[in-house]
Design an enzyme around this catalytic site. Structure first.
Site, PDB file in Angstrom:
ATOM      1  N   ASN A  20       0.830  -1.199   0.000  1.00 13.43           N
ATOM      2  CA  ASN A  20       0.000   0.000   0.000  1.00 13.43           C
ATOM      3  C   ASN A  20       0.870   1.256   0.000  1.00 13.43           C
ATOM      4  OD1 ASN A  20      -2.365   1.625   0.256  1.00 13.43           O
ATOM      5  ND2 ASN A  20      -3.352  -0.057   1.356  1.00 13.43           N
TER       6      ASN A  20
ATOM      7  N   HIS B 280      23.672   0.316  11.362  1.00 15.84           N
ATOM      8  CA  HIS B 280      24.886   1.114  11.517  1.00 15.84           C
ATOM      9  C   HIS B 280      25.563   0.746  12.831  1.00 15.84           C
ATOM     10  CE1 HIS B 280      23.578   3.698   8.185  1.00 15.84           C
ATOM     11  NE2 HIS B 280      22.374   3.545   8.691  1.00 15.84           N
TER      12      HIS B 280
ATOM     13  N   THR C 259      11.185  -6.362  16.367  1.00 13.02           N
ATOM     14  CA  THR C 259      12.625  -6.338  16.627  1.00 13.02           C
ATOM     15  C   THR C 259      13.233  -7.726  16.695  1.00 13.02           C
ATOM     16  OG1 THR C 259      12.249  -6.317  19.017  1.00 13.02           O
ATOM     17  CG2 THR C 259      12.438  -4.171  17.903  1.00 13.02           C
TER      18      THR C 259
ATOM     19  N   LYS D 290      -1.883 -13.190  19.823  1.00 14.78           N
ATOM     20  CA  LYS D 290      -2.876 -14.252  19.611  1.00 14.78           C
ATOM     21  C   LYS D 290      -2.262 -15.334  18.724  1.00 14.78           C
ATOM     22  CE  LYS D 290      -7.506 -14.899  17.719  1.00 14.78           C
ATOM     23  NZ  LYS D 290      -8.696 -14.276  17.174  1.00 14.78           N
TER      24      LYS D 290
END
Length: 186
Positions: A83, A113, A163, A181
């Site tokens: 999108n 980095h 993450t 869930k």
């Protein structure tokens, strides 16, 4: 070893290398063309995407605007939809399976980095690949960080910051993302 080879292996590399600068320029020009091509020319848009990405399925759709670093390191399967406002920083490979939907303003990042400020100031970079399995849906404004792998049938809630990697058949969300869930496919 070339800087491009180092980049793809996840090692520190110099992004100012002539080959990498040339490849990024090519990606910028192709995304600029894509983003300026009318939605009424869907076949032309698909042709541009296919020339930008490393590999694609036949049925792909990307809303403008779309941005990426190289494009060549992005591989998407059949029935891919991204999108508005998708950004994929592909200094490492990004592999996205079949039947995946990317919501608006999603960021998928492989670039990283150094944490050490002296090393970071030197300009070196590195990357970690991102893999997204089949039948995934990434909600709007979600962020997928370097090195993440998502299994099949994963739904990422809007605004999530992913993450770490997650297995299949899950809804994940939050910052940092966690399991919300378990999905039981019917």
């Amino acid at each position: 070893m070339t800087e491009r080879e180092k980049m793809l292996l996840g090692e520190n590399y110099d992004p100012s290398d002539d080959e990498l600068v040339r490849l990024r320029l090519n990606a910028r020009l192709l995304t600029e063309t894509l983003n300026q091509t009318s939605v009424s020319f869907s076949e032309k848009r698909v042709e541009i995407i296919k020339s930008l990405f490393g590999s694609t399925g036949n049925n792909i759709h990307i809303e403008s605007t779309f941005n990426c670093d190289y494009g060549l390191n992005i591989h998407v399967g059949e029935n891919f939809h991204a999108n508005f406002g998708c950004v994929i920083l592909d200094v490492a490979e990004v592999r996205i399976g079949d039947n995946c939907f990317i919501g608006p303003q999603v960021g998928i990042y492989t670039a990283t980095h150094p944490i050490d400020p002296i090393q970071r100031k030197s300009g070196i970079e590195s990357g970690k690949p991102v893999t997204i399995g089949n039948n995934c849906w990434i909600g709007g404004h979600a962020t997928i960080n370097p090195g993440v792998t998502l299994g099949e049938n994963v739904v990422v809630a809007s605004g999530a910051v992913v993450t770490k990697s997650f297995a299949s058949n899950l809804v994940i969300g939050g910052n940092p993302a966690r399991v919300l869930k378990v999905i039981e496919p019917s």
